[in-house]
Scaffold this motif. Sequence first.
Motif, PDB file in Angstrom:
ATOM      1  N   PHE B  25      34.694  -4.183  43.764  1.00  0.00           N
ATOM      2  CA  PHE B  25      35.949  -4.700  43.228  1.00  0.00           C
ATOM      3  C   PHE B  25      35.720  -6.093  42.646  1.00  0.00           C
ATOM      4  O   PHE B  25      35.127  -6.951  43.290  1.00  0.00           O
ATOM      5  CB  PHE B  25      36.963  -4.749  44.376  1.00  0.00           C
ATOM      6  N   SER B  26      36.133  -6.301  41.426  1.00  0.00           N
ATOM      7  CA  SER B  26      35.968  -7.617  40.802  1.00  0.00           C
ATOM      8  C   SER B  26      37.273  -8.036  40.154  1.00  0.00           C
ATOM      9  O   SER B  26      37.973  -7.214  39.570  1.00  0.00           O
ATOM     10  CB  SER B  26      34.890  -7.574  39.721  1.00  0.00           C
ATOM     11  N   PHE B  27      37.613  -9.293  40.299  1.00  0.00           N
ATOM     12  CA  PHE B  27      38.746  -9.831  39.530  1.00  0.00           C
ATOM     13  C   PHE B  27      38.670 -11.350  39.525  1.00  0.00           C
ATOM     14  O   PHE B  27      37.875 -11.950  40.239  1.00  0.00           O
ATOM     15  CB  PHE B  27      40.086  -9.341  40.098  1.00  0.00           C
ATOM     16  N   GLU B  28      39.498 -11.955  38.671  1.00  0.00           N
ATOM     17  CA  GLU B  28      39.544 -13.419  38.605  1.00  0.00           C
ATOM     18  C   GLU B  28      40.987 -13.866  38.758  1.00  0.00           C
ATOM     19  O   GLU B  28      41.899 -13.197  38.293  1.00  0.00           O
ATOM     20  CB  GLU B  28      39.041 -13.903  37.244  1.00  0.00           C
ATOM     21  N   ALA B  29      41.171 -14.998  39.429  1.00  0.00           N
ATOM     22  CA  ALA B  29      42.503 -15.593  39.492  1.00  0.00           C
ATOM     23  C   ALA B  29      42.425 -16.928  38.767  1.00  0.00           C
ATOM     24  O   ALA B  29      41.477 -17.683  38.977  1.00  0.00           O
ATOM     25  CB  ALA B  29      42.928 -15.792  40.932  1.00  0.00           C
ATOM     26  N   HIS B 232      50.018 -12.629  36.522  1.00  0.00           N
ATOM     27  CA  HIS B 232      48.838 -11.807  36.326  1.00  0.00           C
ATOM     28  C   HIS B 232      48.809 -10.814  37.491  1.00  0.00           C
ATOM     29  O   HIS B 232      49.027 -11.201  38.627  1.00  0.00           O
ATOM     30  CB  HIS B 232      47.613 -12.745  36.328  1.00  0.00           C
ATOM     31  N   VAL B 233      48.578  -9.542  37.183  1.00  0.00           N
ATOM     32  CA  VAL B 233      48.640  -8.520  38.236  1.00  0.00           C
ATOM     33  C   VAL B 233      47.335  -7.728  38.257  1.00  0.00           C
ATOM     34  O   VAL B 233      46.799  -7.371  37.208  1.00  0.00           O
ATOM     35  CB  VAL B 233      49.823  -7.556  37.983  1.00  0.00           C
ATOM     36  N   VAL B 234      46.814  -7.512  39.447  1.00  0.00           N
ATOM     37  CA  VAL B 234      45.632  -6.685  39.632  1.00  0.00           C
ATOM     38  C   VAL B 234      46.051  -5.513  40.506  1.00  0.00           C
ATOM     39  O   VAL B 234      46.686  -5.705  41.526  1.00  0.00           O
ATOM     40  CB  VAL B 234      44.497  -7.482  40.329  1.00  0.00           C
ATOM     41  N   VAL B 235      45.704  -4.300  40.093  1.00  0.00           N
ATOM     42  CA  VAL B 235      46.126  -3.129  40.856  1.00  0.00           C
ATOM     43  C   VAL B 235      44.916  -2.483  41.518  1.00  0.00           C
ATOM     44  O   VAL B 235      43.864  -2.298  40.900  1.00  0.00           O
ATOM     45  CB  VAL B 235      46.832  -2.096  39.945  1.00  0.00           C
ATOM     46  N   LYS B 241      39.556  -1.144  41.566  1.00  0.00           N
ATOM     47  CA  LYS B 241      40.529  -1.711  40.637  1.00  0.00           C
ATOM     48  C   LYS B 241      40.887  -0.648  39.612  1.00  0.00           C
ATOM     49  O   LYS B 241      40.011  -0.035  39.010  1.00  0.00           O
ATOM     50  CB  LYS B 241      39.930  -2.928  39.950  1.00  0.00           C
ATOM     51  N   ILE B 242      42.190  -0.410  39.417  1.00  0.00           N
ATOM     52  CA  ILE B 242      42.560   0.567  38.379  1.00  0.00           C
ATOM     53  C   ILE B 242      43.263  -0.101  37.214  1.00  0.00           C
ATOM     54  O   ILE B 242      43.363   0.487  36.159  1.00  0.00           O
ATOM     55  CB  ILE B 242      43.432   1.706  38.949  1.00  0.00           C
ATOM     56  N   SER B 243      43.713  -1.345  37.407  1.00  0.00           N
ATOM     57  CA  SER B 243      44.351  -2.004  36.269  1.00  0.00           C
ATOM     58  C   SER B 243      44.366  -3.510  36.497  1.00  0.00           C
ATOM     59  O   SER B 243      44.308  -3.969  37.642  1.00  0.00           O
ATOM     60  CB  SER B 243      45.773  -1.486  36.093  1.00  0.00           C
TER      61      SER B 243
END
Lengths: 460, 281
Positions: B25-29, B232-235, B241-243
């Motif tokens: 899982f990867s994301f940025e805030a 900003h939304v991470v699903v 992560k799907i979106s």
Amino acid sequence: MASASANQNLMGKALREGLFAGVIAFLMFLLFVGVETYQDINNALVWRTRWGLLAIFVVVAAVGRFVTVAFIKPHMDQRKLNKAKQGLLDVSDEKGFLRRHFLKFALVLLLVYPFLSLLIVGKQGSLKYVDNFGIQILIYVMLAWGLNIVVGLAGLLDLGYVAFYAVGAYSYALLSSHFGFSFWILLPLSGIFAALWGIMLGFPVLRLRGDYLAIVTLAFGEIIRLVLINWTDVTKGTFGIAGIPKATFFGIWSFDTGATNNFVKAWGLSASSIYYKIFLFYIILALCMLTAYVTIRLRRMPIGRAWEALREDEIACRSLGIDTVTTKLTAFATGAMFGGFAGAFFASRQGFVSPESFVFLESAVILAIVVLGGMGSLTGIAIAAAVMVGGTEILREMSFLKVVFGPDFTPELYRMLLFGLAMIIVMLFKPRGFVGSREPTAFLKERRAVSGSFTKEGHG
Amino acid sequence: MTKDTILKVEHLSMKFGGLMAINDFSFEARRGEITALIGPNGAGKTTVFNCITGFYKPTMGMITLARRNGKELLLERLRDFEINKVGGVARTFQNIRLFSGLTVLENLLVAQHNALMKASGYTILGLLGLPAYRKAVDLSIEKAKYWLDKADLTDRADDPAGDLPYGAQRRLEIARAMCTGPELLCLDEPAAGLNPRESAALNTLLHSIRDEGVSILLIEHDMSVVMEISDHVVVLEYGQKISDGTPDHVKNDPKVIAAYLGVEDDEVDEVIAEELEGGRH
């Protein structure tokens, strides 16, 4: 008519419950009051029965229950009802004059206590009241206040607190007999040694929580005692260390009878050991006050608040950036330090230490005092110590009971029963101890005590 | 790492025995934004949170935090309490964790532990009652008052925290987290169990926190809350992560709709196909 039948009903119920209590008492006391073991002339263990004593126990239980159900409880209910009818609130914030100034009165009473006892019962009689009651109770007050930091504030269940008491006592005994250091140097040193031991034991132990922590601290308490028994080269094992020097009046006067600067001679008083006892009384009183002062101050410091927060919720503490390991260690070390002070005092008062003074039972008694007093409350704990320790001392005085129970009756032997009874009574009527509420350490508008129902006991 | 990123999670995986709770899982805030992490029940949101805030050690992956002073920290290498102390990350809990036996004010003072410890010379100087320490205490009470005011709890400052109603406890937990002086505030379902009025009060509180320059990362179940306040939304679904994007983008993402409405995978393909066709028309 209706009231008569209700009354009859009540009496019937009371009779039934009284009988029931008698049966239960009979079954409970059958083996440990009804049967007594003793050694006969050939050193063989034999047993005999004590039906008379057992009968007294059973009758006391049955009559007690009968009276409670038939008379005391209806009376109490009636009183409550009357109060409710008058519209008076059961809980009132308004405290009486005596209760508001209770602490001041208590302190003044403690300060004049030795002289009061001198006035009333004279020198020889005062020995008992100053030493057996005063000093003995105050030692337990100090130990319980020390343990209160660990158990009551930080919520770490420590069943081996007596280990630090032992470390303090042996530090004093060994250093004074080998190096001849005086009481006033060794008192702080013993505290520091005990605190160091607290940190050393704390490091491995404090990773555990709850029941596991309790068991491991219990084991460490026993380990210290076993080391004291078996390391005979240093501690002289079960023989103990005798001839520990007495405390001096800050090096100015000595209380040794042979010394040139003897206190009694210097003041031209008639020889009596009461002066030394009174001096010791004031030392332990001062040590108790120090413990209380430090506890009160620390509670208002960030470290004290962190202890209480740790008791409430350890995970939340970590999320707020509080290093829980060092916080627990400081609590452990601070508690241990006061145990060490008390130990040093104990050694100088007895003049003799042996491992027998540091058995698990001592830890249990100190913990019982903390729990009975209300965890975290200094006043409650002091009251509990006075009741528990004073109670056992009073039992020694109750020789008139021999008239009832026969000449072989030794009331002291029943002190554990008294402990159990006191525990049950307090837990029934005051489940949070004598003083169940806690004083907040900071406030914006007014300081309101926090009810015990919100505070937690901690899980280690 | 771009300049306005505060938290970067890369290839995070967390395994519990045979269960892959989070899978690559990867994301940025971004700094100064409210980032929401949403997903159906059991998607692994709280696990991600616990990895970021140090309560779990991730099986794999890297969590980088950029402090305002330019320092970069690898959160998975810090000890649990250091994430707050050194990293400036504060969090709240799904099941509220207040110090219920301490008063509301005391809760906020405990949160300032590290600052006060330093000011008290690790207790030793404080015991002597030096003026520097007393000044620090006054400051800490001022700070507590400020957050009490923001969380609308001033009237209850001297009551035990356990005595507050549920919504107030939620606000107090946020105020307490803010008293640690964080740069990133992580909220685990802050709106759970709140009534509409309390929910609205919470939104205002969160906006005012963001306006002070504190970035917020939140888990939320309630889509309406998320859409209203987040930038900003991470699903997340089944640990993946799907979106990822703006609320509007996410709202219209067929995969998200499918995840929330619980349609079969082949139906998702149908929906996507329909969308594509619709776009062509």
